[in-house]
Design a protein around this motif. Structure first.
Motif, short mmCIF file in Angstrom:
data_model
loop_
_atom_site.label_atom_id
_atom_site.label_comp_id
_atom_site.label_asym_id
_atom_site.label_seq_id
_atom_site.Cartn_x
_atom_site.Cartn_y
_atom_site.Cartn_z
N VAL A 86 39.91 80.64 31.28
CA VAL A 86 39.59 80.90 32.66
C VAL A 86 40.00 79.88 33.58
CG1 VAL A 86 37.43 81.06 34.11
CG2 VAL A 86 37.17 81.44 31.61
N GLN A 87 40.92 80.40 34.39
CA GLN A 87 41.80 79.45 35.20
C GLN A 87 41.63 79.67 36.76
OE1 GLN A 87 45.68 81.56 33.45
NE2 GLN A 87 46.10 79.37 33.09
N HIS A 88 41.74 78.45 37.40
CA HIS A 88 41.86 78.18 38.84
C HIS A 88 42.81 79.39 39.35
CE1 HIS A 88 42.35 76.61 42.63
NE2 HIS A 88 41.31 76.09 42.71
N ALA A 89 42.83 80.00 40.18
CA ALA A 89 43.76 80.97 40.58
C ALA A 89 45.20 80.37 40.77
CB ALA A 89 43.61 81.49 41.96
N GLU A 90 45.22 79.02 41.18
CA GLU A 90 46.50 78.34 41.23
C GLU A 90 47.34 77.95 39.76
OE1 GLU A 90 45.62 74.68 43.51
OE2 GLU A 90 45.45 75.76 45.31
N ALA B 76 48.49 84.58 13.98
CA ALA B 76 47.65 84.81 12.57
C ALA B 76 46.22 84.14 13.00
CB ALA B 76 48.15 84.22 11.48
N ILE B 77 46.20 83.32 14.24
CA ILE B 77 44.93 82.32 14.28
C ILE B 77 44.00 83.03 15.01
CG2 ILE B 77 46.09 80.18 13.89
CD1 ILE B 77 46.34 80.08 16.85
N THR B 78 44.25 84.21 15.84
CA THR B 78 43.28 84.96 16.86
C THR B 78 43.60 86.37 16.81
OG1 THR B 78 41.95 84.61 18.60
CG2 THR B 78 44.23 84.19 18.72
N ASP B 79 42.83 86.98 17.22
CA ASP B 79 42.90 88.48 17.26
C ASP B 79 43.05 88.82 18.80
OD1 ASP B 79 42.76 89.27 14.88
OD2 ASP B 79 40.60 89.99 14.91
N ALA B 80 42.68 88.16 19.82
CA ALA B 80 42.64 88.69 21.14
C ALA B 80 42.42 87.49 22.22
CB ALA B 80 41.42 89.43 21.54
N PHE B 81 42.96 87.84 23.36
CA PHE B 81 42.81 86.86 24.57
C PHE B 81 42.37 87.36 25.60
CE2 PHE B 81 47.13 83.90 23.89
CZ PHE B 81 46.37 83.12 22.69
N LEU B 82 41.56 86.69 26.45
CA LEU B 82 40.85 87.11 27.68
C LEU B 82 41.43 86.08 28.68
CD1 LEU B 82 39.17 89.03 29.59
CD2 LEU B 82 37.39 87.47 29.00
N LEU B 83 41.74 86.55 29.81
CA LEU B 83 42.47 85.83 30.94
C LEU B 83 41.46 86.40 32.13
CD1 LEU B 83 46.41 86.37 30.59
CD2 LEU B 83 45.08 84.56 29.63
N ALA B 84 41.10 85.23 32.80
CA ALA B 84 40.28 85.27 34.15
C ALA B 84 40.44 84.36 34.93
CB ALA B 84 38.70 85.44 33.68
N SER B 85 40.25 84.57 36.25
CA SER B 85 40.68 83.61 37.42
C SER B 85 39.27 83.40 37.92
CB SER B 85 41.82 84.01 38.27
OG SER B 85 43.00 84.18 37.60
N GLY B 86 39.16 82.04 38.49
CA GLY B 86 38.32 81.67 39.57
C GLY B 86 38.86 80.90 40.74
N GLY B 87 38.36 81.31 41.82
CA GLY B 87 39.00 80.73 43.43
C GLY B 87 38.84 79.24 43.41
N ASN B 88 38.15 78.50 42.54
CA ASN B 88 37.78 77.07 42.82
C ASN B 88 37.30 76.28 41.43
OD1 ASN B 88 34.94 77.18 43.15
ND2 ASN B 88 35.37 78.00 45.17
N ASP B 89 37.28 75.04 41.28
CA ASP B 89 36.73 74.53 40.17
C ASP B 89 35.32 74.94 39.90
OD1 ASP B 89 39.22 73.21 40.82
OD2 ASP B 89 38.64 71.01 41.03
N ARG B 90 34.46 74.82 40.89
CA ARG B 90 33.00 75.21 40.49
C ARG B 90 32.83 76.63 39.98
NH1 ARG B 90 28.59 74.82 45.41
NH2 ARG B 90 26.82 75.30 43.95
N GLN B 91 33.59 77.55 40.68
CA GLN B 91 33.56 78.87 40.02
C GLN B 91 34.09 79.03 38.77
OE1 GLN B 91 35.76 81.95 42.15
NE2 GLN B 91 34.42 83.70 41.14
N VAL B 92 35.17 78.31 38.38
CA VAL B 92 35.54 78.10 37.07
C VAL B 92 34.61 77.72 35.92
CG1 VAL B 92 37.43 77.31 35.41
CG2 VAL B 92 38.13 78.22 37.78
N ARG B 93 33.83 76.85 36.26
CA ARG B 93 33.05 76.25 35.45
C ARG B 93 31.66 77.03 35.45
NH1 ARG B 93 34.82 71.21 37.83
NH2 ARG B 93 33.51 71.22 39.50
N ALA B 94 31.35 77.90 36.43
CA ALA B 94 30.21 78.65 36.40
C ALA B 94 30.56 80.10 35.63
CB ALA B 94 30.09 79.22 37.68
N ILE B 95 31.78 80.54 35.68
CA ILE B 95 32.12 81.58 34.65
C ILE B 95 32.31 81.29 33.37
CG2 ILE B 95 34.47 83.05 34.16
CD1 ILE B 95 35.10 82.77 37.08
N VAL B 96 32.76 80.08 32.88
CA VAL B 96 32.79 79.65 31.62
C VAL B 96 31.32 79.48 30.90
CG1 VAL B 96 33.16 77.48 30.32
CG2 VAL B 96 35.16 78.51 31.76
#
Length: 128
Positions: free
Chosen positions: A93-97, A36-56
């Motif tokens: 947005v998650q690190h691949a691991e 009831a609190i949200t309509d949709a989720f998006l899941l995405a992966s980045g190869g490393n911590d720096r890329q995750v932050r850049a994606i965000v």
């Protein structure tokens, strides 16, 4: 009930922004029937911590252009799993691991997928 047009618009814009920063394995789920609190989720992966932050950061910039501001942002400092809560949508947005370990897509596999723009490369849709 299904995800609102606004939620789908935000998900697609976020997915395009994430793709600009080379996010991988993007999937979007319509979770409006289960939550009831949200309509949709998006899941995405980045190869490393720096890329995750850049994606965000890219996602936040693009959604800000659409007038959306996150209600909550968690995990940015560590860059392993960042959650952006926009109310109508939640973006993970998650690190691949972390993505492999937590496998959020298994938790939401019974929810309908939201079709993402063709320019986005992601895994094939699960088959029944």
């Amino acid at each position: 009930m299904t995800a609102t047009d606004h939620a789908v618009e935000l998900i697609r814009a976020a997915a395009l922004a994430a793709s600009d920063k080379l996010a991988t394995d993007q999937l979007a789920f319509d979770v409006s029937e289960q939550l009831a609190i949200t309509d949709a989720f998006l899941l995405a992966s980045g190869g490393n911590d720096r890329q995750v932050r850049a994606i965000v950061e890219e996602v936040e910039d693009k959604l800000r252009e659409l007038g959306a501001k996150p209600i909550r942002r968690e995990g940015h400092r560590d860059g392993r799993w960042v959650l952006l809560d926009y109310g109508d949508v939640v973006i993970h947005v998650q690190h691949a691991e972390e993505r492999e370990f937590y496998a959020l897509e298994r938790l939401w596999r019974d929810c309908p997928l939201i079709e993402l723009p063709a320019e986005i490369s992601g895994p094939p849709a699960p088959t029944a």
